[in-house]
Design a protein around this motif. Structure first.
Motif, PDB file in Angstrom:
ATOM      1  N   LEU A 193       0.868  -1.441  -0.020  1.00 44.95           N
ATOM      2  CA  LEU A 193      -0.022  -0.110  -0.015  1.00 44.95           C
ATOM      3  C   LEU A 193       0.951   1.336  -0.102  1.00 44.95           C
ATOM      4  O   LEU A 193       0.591   2.146  -0.717  1.00 44.95           O
ATOM      5  N   SER A 194       1.971   1.322   0.672  1.00 44.95           N
ATOM      6  CA  SER A 194       2.983   2.418   0.689  1.00 44.95           C
ATOM      7  C   SER A 194       3.490   2.532  -0.495  1.00 44.95           C
ATOM      8  O   SER A 194       3.494   3.734  -1.085  1.00 44.95           O
ATOM      9  N   ALA A 195       3.905   1.633  -1.369  1.00 46.41           N
ATOM     10  CA  ALA A 195       4.073   1.543  -2.872  1.00 46.41           C
ATOM     11  C   ALA A 195       3.083   2.261  -3.610  1.00 46.41           C
ATOM     12  O   ALA A 195       3.613   2.757  -4.748  1.00 46.41           O
ATOM     13  N   ALA A 196       2.063   1.807  -3.407  1.00 40.10           N
ATOM     14  CA  ALA A 196       0.931   2.092  -4.242  1.00 40.10           C
ATOM     15  C   ALA A 196       0.354   3.658  -3.977  1.00 40.10           C
ATOM     16  O   ALA A 196      -0.509   4.253  -4.646  1.00 40.10           O
ATOM     17  N   GLY A 197       0.836   4.257  -2.789  1.00 43.11           N
ATOM     18  CA  GLY A 197       0.150   5.485  -2.299  1.00 43.11           C
ATOM     19  C   GLY A 197       1.080   6.866  -2.571  1.00 43.11           C
ATOM     20  O   GLY A 197       1.385   6.653  -3.682  1.00 43.11           O
ATOM     21  N   PRO A 198       1.255   7.631  -1.588  1.00 43.48           N
ATOM     22  CA  PRO A 198       1.019   7.322  -0.197  1.00 43.48           C
ATOM     23  C   PRO A 198      -0.427   7.408   0.308  1.00 43.48           C
ATOM     24  O   PRO A 198      -1.258   8.022  -0.077  1.00 43.48           O
ATOM     25  N   PRO A 199      -0.586   6.326   0.928  1.00 46.87           N
ATOM     26  CA  PRO A 199      -2.042   6.123   1.737  1.00 46.87           C
ATOM     27  C   PRO A 199      -2.242   7.085   2.849  1.00 46.87           C
ATOM     28  O   PRO A 199      -1.215   7.432   3.571  1.00 46.87           O
ATOM     29  N   ARG A 200      -3.465   7.293   3.101  1.00 45.08           N
ATOM     30  CA  ARG A 200      -3.802   8.055   4.437  1.00 45.08           C
ATOM     31  C   ARG A 200      -4.086   6.842   5.168  1.00 45.08           C
ATOM     32  O   ARG A 200      -5.204   6.050   4.884  1.00 45.08           O
ATOM     33  N   LYS A 201      -3.572   6.871   6.325  1.00 49.88           N
ATOM     34  CA  LYS A 201      -3.751   5.828   7.118  1.00 49.88           C
ATOM     35  C   LYS A 201      -4.552   5.803   8.571  1.00 49.88           C
ATOM     36  O   LYS A 201      -4.587   6.803   9.275  1.00 49.88           O
ATOM     37  N   TYR A 202      -5.398   4.939   8.624  1.00 50.49           N
ATOM     38  CA  TYR A 202      -6.273   4.933   9.960  1.00 50.49           C
ATOM     39  C   TYR A 202      -6.103   3.414  10.505  1.00 50.49           C
ATOM     40  O   TYR A 202      -6.763   2.625   9.941  1.00 50.49           O
ATOM     41  N   ASP A 203      -5.602   3.563  11.748  1.00 48.08           N
ATOM     42  CA  ASP A 203      -5.668   2.434  12.317  1.00 48.08           C
ATOM     43  C   ASP A 203      -6.504   2.431  13.598  1.00 48.08           C
ATOM     44  O   ASP A 203      -6.509   2.968  14.631  1.00 48.08           O
ATOM     45  N   VAL A 204      -7.773   1.874  13.290  1.00 46.91           N
ATOM     46  CA  VAL A 204      -9.040   1.950  14.262  1.00 46.91           C
ATOM     47  C   VAL A 204      -9.460   0.545  14.856  1.00 46.91           C
ATOM     48  O   VAL A 204      -9.197  -0.344  14.344  1.00 46.91           O
ATOM     49  N   THR A 205     -10.186   0.668  15.848  1.00 46.92           N
ATOM     50  CA  THR A 205     -10.814  -0.371  16.583  1.00 46.92           C
ATOM     51  C   THR A 205     -12.558  -0.023  16.514  1.00 46.92           C
ATOM     52  O   THR A 205     -12.774   1.038  16.828  1.00 46.92           O
ATOM     53  N   VAL A 206     -13.150  -1.071  16.051  1.00 48.55           N
ATOM     54  CA  VAL A 206     -14.655  -0.978  16.394  1.00 48.55           C
ATOM     55  C   VAL A 206     -15.034  -2.538  16.872  1.00 48.55           C
ATOM     56  O   VAL A 206     -14.239  -3.399  16.628  1.00 48.55           O
ATOM     57  N   PRO A 207     -16.197  -2.676  17.419  1.00 54.16           N
ATOM     58  CA  PRO A 207     -16.442  -3.899  18.010  1.00 54.16           C
ATOM     59  C   PRO A 207     -16.463  -4.839  16.808  1.00 54.16           C
ATOM     60  O   PRO A 207     -17.094  -4.270  15.468  1.00 54.16           O
ATOM     61  N   PRO A 208     -16.036  -6.100  16.821  1.00 54.43           N
ATOM     62  CA  PRO A 208     -16.056  -6.878  15.571  1.00 54.43           C
ATOM     63  C   PRO A 208     -17.491  -6.985  15.060  1.00 54.43           C
ATOM     64  O   PRO A 208     -17.543  -6.892  13.649  1.00 54.43           O
ATOM     65  N   VAL A 209     -18.270  -7.042  15.661  1.00 53.24           N
ATOM     66  CA  VAL A 209     -19.899  -7.385  14.889  1.00 53.24           C
ATOM     67  C   VAL A 209     -20.041  -5.940  14.122  1.00 53.24           C
ATOM     68  O   VAL A 209     -20.947  -6.043  13.201  1.00 53.24           O
ATOM     69  N   SER A 210     -19.457  -4.844  14.486  1.00 50.11           N
ATOM     70  CA  SER A 210     -20.001  -3.685  13.724  1.00 50.11           C
ATOM     71  C   SER A 210     -18.991  -3.343  12.576  1.00 50.11           C
ATOM     72  O   SER A 210     -19.495  -2.445  11.701  1.00 50.11           O
ATOM     73  N   ILE A 211     -17.983  -4.291  12.389  1.00 47.43           N
ATOM     74  CA  ILE A 211     -17.161  -3.810  11.161  1.00 47.43           C
ATOM     75  C   ILE A 211     -17.779  -3.888   9.794  1.00 47.43           C
ATOM     76  O   ILE A 211     -17.451  -2.774   9.201  1.00 47.43           O
ATOM     77  N   PRO A 212     -18.550  -4.493   9.547  1.00 43.59           N
ATOM     78  CA  PRO A 212     -19.098  -4.519   8.222  1.00 43.59           C
ATOM     79  C   PRO A 212     -19.951  -3.397   7.930  1.00 43.59           C
ATOM     80  O   PRO A 212     -19.807  -2.667   6.922  1.00 43.59           O
TER      81      PRO A 212
END
Ligand SMILES: Cc1cc2nc3c(=O)[nH]c(=O)nc-3n(C[C@H](O)[C@H](O)[C@H](O)COP(=O)(O)OP(=O)(O)OC[C@H]3O[C@@H](n4cnc5c(N)ncnc54)[C@H](O)[C@@H]3O)c2cc1C
Length: 459
Positions: A331-350
């Motif tokens: 992704l860095s090579a295809a980017g630069p990407p805007r990165k977000y490293d986040v948590t949401v409850p697994p059931v809410s991911i979709p």
């Protein structure tokens, strides 16, 4: 009395060879792994001991000179590099590499902050122990940096993140004072837990110089499989089944087709399946005894799985893991990407992912992958590189606002750094941030430790 130039003081402390001021010697310390955060250091110092580190910090505090602690420089939120003013000193911990003896009965070890994760685990292998944390930057990421960011990685599902693995820390606080609590006692109720406080502090309270670590028995037997799914929802249901059936489940990493295709194309790898699938879950069980039979039973009982590729030897395992671990680089090579490293409850991911895509502006592509059991999604938005800062801020606000509305955290494992500090209020209340400031003032009275990182500007 004028204490004299900081540069002279630092040379006296660490010696000429470890006080780097030439631009080409400093260069590697002034840009982060992503290449998106660049700055300029007044000098880079490389102390060889806690005493030298303490003298460096005290010299900076006396003169009000900002100081940025740096380990392996693999952080992804801009916290490990100085800003562009040329005022800050970078203190590299890479020479703090002492490794203590392995405490076998206590299953603990004390190591210098500059020891890399890979170096530590190699040292532990003959003792059949390991840290219980693993991440793709293992060859460079240091134990001190991992403590300072409360690093997570692929084994959090089984062993927790860095805070759970730390039983004590030695650090130099912002005025140069050394606090050392390395006895590693599991029962120790003697007041505030400074080690836990320093863990995740991102260099804003002090420089961690040594860490006492809790170890786990080495998983000598590992079984790995890539499972293919029709989408995120059935995959999340499958994960619930796997967690019930496999208590030794060590990793559950998800990917989706566009990211897998990016990795396959860039590194000329072959697809493990004859057909493409929308979603993939890489699962691994690690144990002291061969877990193959329970693993096979659990996979056979999985509902909704479309195909399975099992790694039967080390090379096959590496091939499956490469698909996941090369995502960040591809992704860095295809980017630069805007990165977000986040948590949401697994059931809410979709739902969260559907809404993120709807929030993004035309012409952008949203890639995502992550640690499914932890609800940890690594979002990488491509196609925004050349947008003005104001527009990028607006996109950040929309994405991170959505995380907050889903009851998530705006930083799952990389920290706040420079990248997210203006958004800290989405995950922390005003009262919490004010308590953070009080702690910062108490431990770093001159305000020299990594200014511009973690805490938002006042006002
Ligand atoms: C390919 C790749 C994959 C990654 N995967 C993961 C992952 O799965 N999970 C995860 O959690 N992270 C991951 N990361 C991010 C990174 O590896 C971690 O944040 C790691 O903990 C940083 O360690 P470091 O030694 O490189 O710290 P640095 O990048 O040098 O510093 C990071 C922060 O910690 C501070 N710091 C560093 N050392 C000290 C110290 N001794 N005392 C006080 N403050 C200090 C710095 O000031 C900075 O704010 C990944 C990075 C890459 C490049």
């Amino acid at each position: 009395m004028d204490p004299g130039p900081i540069e002279d003081a630092l040379v006296r402390i660490v010696g000429r060879a470890h006080a780097l001021d030439a631009p080409d010697h400093r260069a590697g310390y002034e840009v982060d792994w992503t290449g998106q955060f660049r700055g300029q250091a007044r000098m880079v110092v490389r102390p060889a001991s806690t005493a030298e580190a303490s003298a460096c910090v005290a010299a900076c505090a006396r003169r009000g000179v900002p100081l940025v602690a740096q380990g392996g420089n693999t952080g992804l939120v801009g916290g490990s590099v100085p800003d562009g003013t040329g005022d800050a000193v970078v203190l590299s911990t890479r020479r703090l590499t002492d490794i203590g003896t392995v405490d076998q009965p206590g299953a603990q070890i004390t190591v210098g902050a500059g020891v890399t994760l890979q170096g530590l685990n190699e040292h532990l292998r003959p003792h059949r122990l390991e840290l219980g944390i693993d991440l793709a930057a293992r060859g460079s990421a240091t134990v001190g940096g991992m403590a300072a960011t409360n690093a997570g990685g692929i084994h959090v599902i089984k062993h927790g993140s860095m805070r759970r693995r730390i039983s004590g820390i030695e650090a130099v606080l912002g005025d140069g004072a050394v606090v050392s609590h390395l006895a590693g006692l599991d029962k120790d109720n003697t007041g505030y837990d400074l080690s836990s406080l320093l863990c995740g502090s991102e260099g804003t309270l002090g420089v961690i110089t040594a860490v006492r670590l809790r170890l786990v028995p080495m998983a000598v037997e590992r079984v790995t499989a890539l499972t293919a799914w029709a989408g995120m929802r059935p995959m999340i249901e499958g994960l619930a089944q796997l967690r019930r059936a496999l208590p030794a489940l060590e990793a559950a990493e998800y990917m989706v087709r566009p990211g897998v295709e990016l990795v396959l194309d860039r590194y000329q790898l072959s697809d493990p399946f004859p057909a493409p699938y929308p979603a993939y879950l890489l699962i691994e069980v690690g144990a002291e005894h061969d877990p193959t039979s329970e693993f096979a039973t659990a996979i056979a009982a999985l509902e909704g799985v479309r195909d399975v590729a099992v790694a039967l030897d080390g090379q096959a395992r590496e091939r499956l893991w490469a698909l996941r671990e090369l995502h960040t680089e591809a992704l860095s090579a295809a980017g630069p990407p805007r990165k977000y490293d986040v948590t949401v409850p697994p059931v809410s991911i979709p739902d969260f992912l559907d809404q993120v895509v709807a929030e993004l502006v035309a012409g952008t592509t949203c890639h995502h992958f992550g640690h499914l059991a932890d609800g940890n999604v690594h979002l990488n938005v491509l196609g925004v590189g050349d947008r003005p800062d104001a527009e990028l801020d607006e996109i950040d606000g929309r994405v991170l606002g959505l995380v907050a509305r889903h009851g998530g955290s705006i930083s799952a494992e990389h920290g706040i750094g420079r990248a997210k500090r203006r958004w800290l209020g989405l995950s922390r209340s005003a009262a919490e941030i004010s308590a953070f400031r009080a702690i910062k003032t108490g431990l770093d009275p001159a305000g020299i430790m990594n200014p511009g990182v973690l805490l938002p500007d006042l006002g």
